[in-house]
Design a protein around this motif. Sequence first.
Motif, short mmCIF file in Angstrom:
data_model
loop_
_atom_site.label_atom_id
_atom_site.label_comp_id
_atom_site.label_asym_id
_atom_site.label_seq_id
_atom_site.Cartn_x
_atom_site.Cartn_y
_atom_site.Cartn_z
N THR A 1 -7.96 -1.82 -30.15
CA THR A 1 -6.90 -2.17 -30.46
C THR A 1 -5.88 -1.04 -30.24
O THR A 1 -6.28 0.17 -30.49
N GLY A 2 -4.63 -1.46 -30.23
CA GLY A 2 -3.68 -0.55 -30.22
C GLY A 2 -3.42 0.42 -31.60
O GLY A 2 -3.20 1.65 -31.46
N ARG B 1 -15.91 7.44 -26.92
CA ARG B 1 -14.43 6.94 -27.65
C ARG B 1 -13.66 7.29 -26.68
O ARG B 1 -12.55 6.59 -26.47
N LEU B 2 -13.33 8.81 -26.42
CA LEU B 2 -12.21 9.13 -25.66
C LEU B 2 -12.25 8.40 -24.36
O LEU B 2 -11.12 7.93 -23.85
N LEU B 3 -13.48 8.31 -23.56
CA LEU B 3 -13.54 7.31 -22.19
C LEU B 3 -12.84 5.95 -22.62
O LEU B 3 -12.09 5.44 -21.64
N MET C 1 -8.19 2.31 -21.93
CA MET C 1 -7.09 1.43 -23.03
C MET C 1 -5.58 1.91 -22.42
O MET C 1 -4.87 1.12 -22.34
N LEU C 2 -5.50 3.16 -22.31
CA LEU C 2 -4.02 3.77 -21.91
C LEU C 2 -3.60 3.25 -20.48
O LEU C 2 -2.63 2.80 -20.30
N ARG C 3 -4.48 3.10 -19.65
CA ARG C 3 -4.26 2.53 -18.21
C ARG C 3 -3.83 1.23 -18.31
O ARG C 3 -3.10 0.67 -17.52
N LYS D 1 2.92 5.67 -21.43
CA LYS D 1 2.00 4.73 -22.18
C LYS D 1 1.31 5.34 -23.10
O LYS D 1 1.03 4.71 -24.12
N GLY D 2 0.87 6.46 -23.09
CA GLY D 2 0.39 7.32 -24.23
C GLY D 2 1.25 7.40 -25.38
O GLY D 2 0.73 7.23 -26.75
N TYR D 3 2.47 7.83 -25.16
CA TYR D 3 3.47 7.79 -26.30
C TYR D 3 3.61 6.57 -26.92
O TYR D 3 3.69 6.50 -28.35
#
Length: 322
Positions: free
Chosen positions: A11-12, A215-217, A222-224, A266-268
């Motif tokens: 989730t976010g 988790r990073l992947l 998720m960001l995309r 998107k990341g911010y």
Amino acid sequence: MSDHPTTNRLTGEDFATDFRNLVTAISSVIVGQERVVEDLLVAAFARGHVLLEGVPGLGKTKLVHTFADACALAFSRIQFTPDLMPADVTGTNVFIEAQQSRFEFQPGPVFTNVLLADEINRATPKTQSALLEAMQERAVTVAGKRYALEEPFIVLATQNPLEMEGTYPLPEAQLDRFLFKVVTERPDAATLQRILLITTGSSEQVVKPVITRERLLALQAMLRAVPIAEPGLDYVVRLVEATHANPLVRLGASPRGAQAITLAAKGYALAAGRPNVEFADLRRAVLPALRHRLLLSFEAEVEGVAADAVLHDIIAQVDKGG
């Protein structure tokens, strides 16, 4: 490291929590550079490479190593020098004399998750081009054979903006492959005192892994998937177009610059716990995403006008509807 939910259940709030935990962990070692840490993490979650610029002694190398440790990623370092050869980066075929004599590929330091390209502008253009393929294609070609790099693959390159003797400035094509150019600033007196307390004690500060490679992947994927409304995309287009119309700019930002602003925003947004991109996210992404993509005019260089100042003016102009 705590157990994490699967990719499909992220989730976010998970993203924002991981982001905050990483910033806290890295900032316990890299003091006074929280904004730099945040920008580096956003670029990494966006699957981008980062050019770190600053004078020696500001902790750029330590920052990269600490980031790799906090994300439990494989780390390699290349000290770029004028005599460095492309094979020193990518690897080479080595003749193995055994029962059946043969050539065997020996991977170079580029086969890692986080590659620190230290003082990247000290290598010759030929060696820089070897890294360029890895950055863009996430693969290298040796003796006609292509070798894919494991994900994630993140290049974090450093360069000294003051010492130009014996350097080979990065060509625009390679600069354009860096999602961000992040500038590290000299610490103030209070921050310097904190740095001394941490770095001159009896034990060295060590960061334990906060997240896993998997988790990073998942966070990258998720960001995309974060949506961005049409007015936001229109704002990005107007910003990039304005770089080409500015009289102080000889060559404006490329489409990759627009992509960098969009992905970073998107990341911010996710880092702030929001599911949608706001104009403030796009504005924050402009400087790190575009400062290395502008070729300033001769007049701007003579007058000592910095790319950041030009971009601030462009943001103000676009916000006014210009």
